[in-house]
Scaffold this active site. Structure first.
Site, PDB file in Angstrom:
ATOM      1  N   ASP A 156      -1.633  -0.925   5.815  1.00  0.00           N
ATOM      2  CA  ASP A 156      -2.022  -0.420   7.290  1.00  0.00           C
ATOM      3  C   ASP A 156      -3.339  -0.103   7.743  1.00  0.00           C
ATOM      4  O   ASP A 156      -3.821   0.217   8.435  1.00  0.00           O
ATOM      5  CB  ASP A 156      -1.107   0.794   7.458  1.00  0.00           C
ATOM      6  CG  ASP A 156      -2.060   2.100   6.569  1.00  0.00           C
ATOM      7  OD1 ASP A 156      -1.921   1.660   5.507  1.00  0.00           O
ATOM      8  OD2 ASP A 156      -2.213   3.152   7.160  1.00  0.00           O
ATOM      9  N   ASP A 202       0.757  -1.145  -0.147  1.00  0.00           N
ATOM     10  CA  ASP A 202       0.108  -0.015  -0.111  1.00  0.00           C
ATOM     11  C   ASP A 202       0.944   1.252   0.056  1.00  0.00           C
ATOM     12  O   ASP A 202       2.112   1.193   0.229  1.00  0.00           O
ATOM     13  CB  ASP A 202      -0.815  -0.015   1.201  1.00  0.00           C
ATOM     14  CG  ASP A 202      -1.748   1.211   1.375  1.00  0.00           C
ATOM     15  OD1 ASP A 202      -2.601   1.501   0.453  1.00  0.00           O
ATOM     16  OD2 ASP A 202      -1.774   1.741   2.639  1.00  0.00           O
ATOM     17  N   ASP A 236      -0.097   5.032   1.036  1.00  0.00           N
ATOM     18  CA  ASP A 236      -0.189   5.817   2.106  1.00  0.00           C
ATOM     19  C   ASP A 236      -0.153   5.226   3.704  1.00  0.00           C
ATOM     20  O   ASP A 236      -1.030   4.415   3.535  1.00  0.00           O
ATOM     21  CB  ASP A 236      -1.612   7.039   1.984  1.00  0.00           C
ATOM     22  CG  ASP A 236      -1.512   7.760   0.913  1.00  0.00           C
ATOM     23  OD1 ASP A 236      -1.600   9.028   1.064  1.00  0.00           O
ATOM     24  OD2 ASP A 236      -1.642   7.272  -0.275  1.00  0.00           O
TER      25      ASP A 236
END
Length: 226
Positions: free
Chosen positions: A178, A19, A21
Site C-alpha cells: 500500500d 506487505d 501494515d
C-alpha cells in the site's frame, strides 16, 4: 511470454508476497493509540483516526511529526520515538485485525498450493509478535522484516531474498503493498506488483500514479490472480 514487460496470466504465479501494515493487517488503531499516549504525556492534543491512518505506514517518526506538528523539531526525537515504540510493543495487537477479505484470500492460495509470504519494513522485534498474534498469518512461508537484511524497501534486496527462500523465480511472484516503496521494490526485483487500495494510501490519484501492474480495490481482487 516476456514476464518483464507484461503482467503474468493468473496460473503463472507461484507465490504471493505481501506487505504487512496497511495490506494484510489494519494496524492503524494500535499505532494511533501509541501516538496519542505520547502526545497525552506531553500535553498535546490527540490525533483523530482519520489523520493518523494516513501516516500509519510511514513509521514512528512520521506519526510523531503528525502529532507534534511544528513542535516536533524541538522535541527530543529519539526519546519520543522510543516512548511510542515501547507503548506500541506492549499493546501490539489490541485493535489490529486482518482487513476484510485477507483471510479468504490466504486460504484460497493455500488450497491451490501457491506459496505466500510477508515482507515488511517493520523491525523484526515488532513483526514477530504481531504476526504470532494473528492466527490467519500462521502459514506464511517466509517472514522478512525491515532489519532482516542490510537494506529495506524500496531496495529489491529483501524481496529477492524472499523469492530465494521460497525457491520461486522473482518473475513468478506477485508483490502486494500500500506504499510507493512497495511498488518500487517489487518492480526493481522483477516481480509483478499490486497496489492495496484499501490500505494507508496518501490518495487514490497518488496510488494510481505508482504504475503497479494491478490496482486492487479489496483483497478479494486477488482471487482473479490465483
Amino acid at each position: 511470454m516476456d514476464h518483464l514487460n507484461s503482467p503474468l496470466t493468473p496460473f503463472e504465479y507461484d507465490a504471493f508476497l505481501f506487505d504487512l501494515d496497511g495490506t494484510l493487517l489494519d494496524t492503524a488503531d494500535d499505532l494511533g493509540a501509541a501516538l496519542n499516549a505520547v502526545l497525552k504525556s506531553q500535553g498535546i492534543a490527540r490525533v483523530s483516526p482519520d489523520e493518523y491512518r494516513k501516516a500509519a505506514s510511514n513509521g514512528a517518526g512520521a506519526l510523531l511529526e503528525l502529532g507534534f506538528k511544528e513542535q516536533w523539531a524541538t522535541q527530543p526525537q529519539t526519546e519520543r520515538i522510543k516512548q511510542l515504540v515501547d507503548y506500541y510493543s506492549q499493546n501490539i495487537a489490541k485493535h489490529t485485525r486482518c482487513f476484510d477479505g485477507v483471510e479468504p484470500l490466504l486460504i484460497a492460495l493455500e488450497n491451490q498450493n501457491i506459496k505466500w509470504g510477508i515482507m515488511t519494513n517493520k523491525p523484526g522485534f515488532l513483526t514477530d509478535p504481531l504476526v504470532a498474534a494473528i492466527p490467519a498469518l500462521k502459514n506464511a512461508s517466509v517472514i522478512i522484516s525491515g532489519d532482516t537484511l542490510t537494506e529495506a524497501k524500496p531496495s529489491p534486496m529483501p524481496l529477492l531474498h524472499c523469492a530465494k527462500l521460497m525457491d520461486v523465480a522473482p518473475s513468478r511472484c506477485l508483490y502486494i503493498g500500500d506504499a510507493q516503496r512497495d511498488i518500487e521494490a517489487g518492480k526493481a526485483a522483477g516481480m509483478q506488483t499490486a497496489t492495496a487500495l484499501w490500505g494507508y494510501i496518501p490518495s487514490l490519484d497518488d496510488a494510481l500514479g505508482w504504475d503497479a501492474s494491478f490496482n486492487w480495490q479489496s483483497p478479494i481482487d486477488g482471487f482473479n490472480h490465483i
